[in-house]
Design an enzyme around this catalytic site. Structure first.
Site, PDB file in Angstrom:
ATOM      1  N   SER A 314       0.812  -1.213   0.000  1.00 51.36           N
ATOM      2  CA  SER A 314       0.000   0.000   0.000  1.00 51.36           C
ATOM      3  C   SER A 314       0.849   1.268   0.000  1.00 51.36           C
ATOM      4  O   SER A 314       0.544   2.226  -0.707  1.00 51.36           O
ATOM      5  CB  SER A 314      -0.938   0.012   1.207  1.00 51.36           C
ATOM      6  OG  SER A 314      -1.785  -1.110   1.183  1.00 51.36           O
ATOM      7  N   HIS A 368       0.323   4.480   4.379  1.00 53.83           N
ATOM      8  CA  HIS A 368      -0.340   5.163   3.264  1.00 53.83           C
ATOM      9  C   HIS A 368       0.158   6.601   3.155  1.00 53.83           C
ATOM     10  O   HIS A 368       0.517   7.078   2.070  1.00 53.83           O
ATOM     11  CB  HIS A 368      -1.854   5.160   3.478  1.00 53.83           C
ATOM     12  CG  HIS A 368      -2.496   3.832   3.243  1.00 53.83           C
ATOM     13  ND1 HIS A 368      -3.834   3.693   2.961  1.00 53.83           N
ATOM     14  CD2 HIS A 368      -1.985   2.579   3.234  1.00 53.83           C
ATOM     15  CE1 HIS A 368      -4.120   2.410   2.794  1.00 53.83           C
ATOM     16  NE2 HIS A 368      -3.008   1.715   2.971  1.00 53.83           N
TER      17      HIS A 368
END
Length: 549
Positions: A314, A368
């Site tokens: 991610s 993230h």
């Protein structure tokens, strides 16, 4: 329109610049025919955030004709705009507004003209039609008065105050000069299909298969457990900062916690990779994947709780999305740029919001954010240093160097994972241990368990306890020392150190019964501060070996 700047009126020159630089298209849709008949030129723009029509009135017509007297009213413009809503883009199922801008060019901003434009001005409202007015007067002595508008926020509107003022004050550009200033089209001409993107997705899928194979015996389902993820390179702060296993900052990006996790990351990776592989080239796509992975991992180490184990691509993918969002500024303004940026933003922005997932799984928003920040900074650097005469950004050798460093880091990680010698597969099924840990298991069954799982410290601990009950302290000591010898298994599979504390406590008791106090003290020393508040664990404090002699 003439391409000779000397023969053009300001209106014609402005229209040419808007078409070349800002993505406008000359002409109008059929529903705007009434508007087109009332002005000299109409330009349209669909940039993904709305449908905009510029209605230009030329007050310095080169054919000698008189300036037009604009007679349409606000209701007329709202009616025309509402008819054009079919051309406006949608966002989350809702139509975005239509904007109509009336531009008086080469005209003084007289009070009467300002008043008429102010009467036409409106916000989108329920009809989703906005109307705004502009007056461009290049002859104004005060540069700040050369652009007047009814829009209070026009500095950030399209095409923007800075661009307009520069256009009015700078020498006019010929068609050739304008083409040179815009440069060549962005995009690597050698990339015809996203081969590298597909290769990365395939590699992540194969690695996920390895995760399933490396699970402990008796594992079911299609998801790896925490022990497997740690043993294969999952990110954990204590293993990185205390154990020096910095290779985990890269290996963690190659692992996934479930099929859904892999699927969602694969889709997002494909969306970003298809854009970047063509726009920047394969070298920079690979480099940005490394940059995003490192950014996400480092932010996770800095923010996440120390016990959290993080895996997933991610962070790397957020880096790609952010880099695509920013580096797309190299594309000319218009639908192409807006389409890329809109697509990236629709995935990136929700991924940065700290909301609980529907499945209840914890999402590593630190990774993230860190990946997105690293990717955005890299994308900004690429955009600002991009030579307009080159289809791809500068620094291909730098990109290859970053990629090579990332590959070496992964090779270091493969070596580090190999050193664990399959921690997850070394662990016996918990139910099998529980069945024999009753204190009544026959020695032969315990011996068989040790032969099958010789590296599992729990197995050694269970047999050691049984040997103590059977008055075999020497055998117990042998098992307990064998358990402590599996340092990597203890650190990776039992990170809370409770099992290590129990093993050392029991070994210290065995040694104490023999009067080997000094050796017992040395055995418990590594865990003397692992209790609450940095104190000695309860069992050890009762022995007194954590106190100074």
């Amino acid at each position: 329109m003439s391409a000779d700047p000397a023969a053009e009126s300001l209106t014609q020159y402005l229209a040419r610049r808007l078409v070349a630089e800002k993505g406008f298209v000359p002409g109008h849709v059929a529903e705007a025919a009434e508007l087109a008949a009332a002005v000299d030129h109409v330009l349209t723009l669909d940039n993904g955030t709305g449908f905009v029509m510029l209605a230009l009135i030329d007050h310095d017509r080169r054919d000698g004709a008189a300036s037009r007297n604009f007679t349409l009213t606000q209701p007329d413009l709202v009616r025309i705009g509402a008819a054009c809503l079919r051309y406006a883009p949608t966002f989350n199922g809702a139509k975005l507004p239509v904007g109509i801008q009336l531009w008086h060019i080469n005209a003084p901003a007289s009070p009467e003209r300002r008043e008429r434009l102010a009467a036409l001005h409106r916000s989108p409202g329920l009809e989703k039609v906005s109307v705004a007015g502009f007056i461009l007067d290049p002859s104004a002595t005060d540069p700040s008065q050369r652009v007047w508008t009814t829009l209070p926020w026009y500095k950030s509107s399209h095409p923007g105050a800075r661009w307009l003022r520069s256009m009015l004050s700078s020498p006019r550009l010929s068609a050739e000069e304008l083409a040179r200033s815009l440069g060549v089209a962005a995009g690597d001409p050698s990339v015809h299909r996203p081969a590298l993107t597909w290769s990365i997705i395939a590699a992540l899928t194969v690695i996920y298969g390895v995760e399933l194979v490396a699970r402990p015996a008796g594992a079911s389902g299609f998801s790896p457990d925490i022990t497997t993820l740690i043993s294969l390179g999952g990110l954990a702060r204590d293993l990185v900062t205390e154990g020096g296993e910095w290779w985990r900052t890269l290996t963690a990006a190659c692992l996934h916690g479930s099929p859904l996790h892999l699927l969602m990351n694969g889709v997002a990776l494909f969306m970003a990779g298809v854009v970047l592989e063509h726009l920047l080239g394969r070298a920079w796509l690979a480099a940005l994947f490394v940059v995003g992975a490192l950014g996400g991992s480092l932010m996770g180490l800095a923010i996440n709780p120390g016990h959290l184990v993080s895996v997933g691509a991610s962070g790397a993918i957020m880096g790609l999305l952010a880099a695509a969002l920013v580096s797309a500024m190299r594309l000319p303004e218009g639908p192409a740029r807006s389409s890329v940026q809109g697509m990236m933003a629709r995935v990136l922005i929700p991924s940065l919001l700290p909301l609980a997932s529907a499945s209840g799984a914890r999402i590593d928003y630190a990774a993230h954010f860190g990946g997105a920040l690293a990717g955005a900074l890299a994308g900004f650097a690429l955009w600002k240093t991009w030579d307009v005469g080159s289809p791809t950004p500068r620094g291909r050798r730098v990109a290859l160097g970053i990629t090579l460093a990332g590959m070496l880091g992964l090779a270091w990680g493969v070596y580090g994972v190999a050193q664990t010698r399959g921690v997850a597969t070394a662990l016996a099924p918990q139910d099998e241990i529980a069945r024999l840990a009753t204190g009544e298991a026959p020695p032969a069954a315990l011996d068989a368990l040790v032969r099958r799982w010789p590296r599992d410290p729990r197995v050694r601990f269970v047999r050691a306890a049984a040997r103590i009950n059977a008055d075999n302290p020497a055998g117990a000591e042998e098992d307990l020392r064998a358990a402590l010898a599996e340092d990597r298994v203890l650190r990776t599979g039992f990170r809370d150190r409770r099992l290590e504390i129990e093993v050392r406590t029991l070994l210290a008791q065995v040694l104490a019964q023999r009067g080997q106090d000094a050796e017992a003290r040395a055995v418990v020393a590594p865990v003397c501060h692992e209790g609450p508040g940095g104190r000695a664990p309860t069992g050890l404090s009762m022995l007194g070996y954590c106190e100074r002699p």
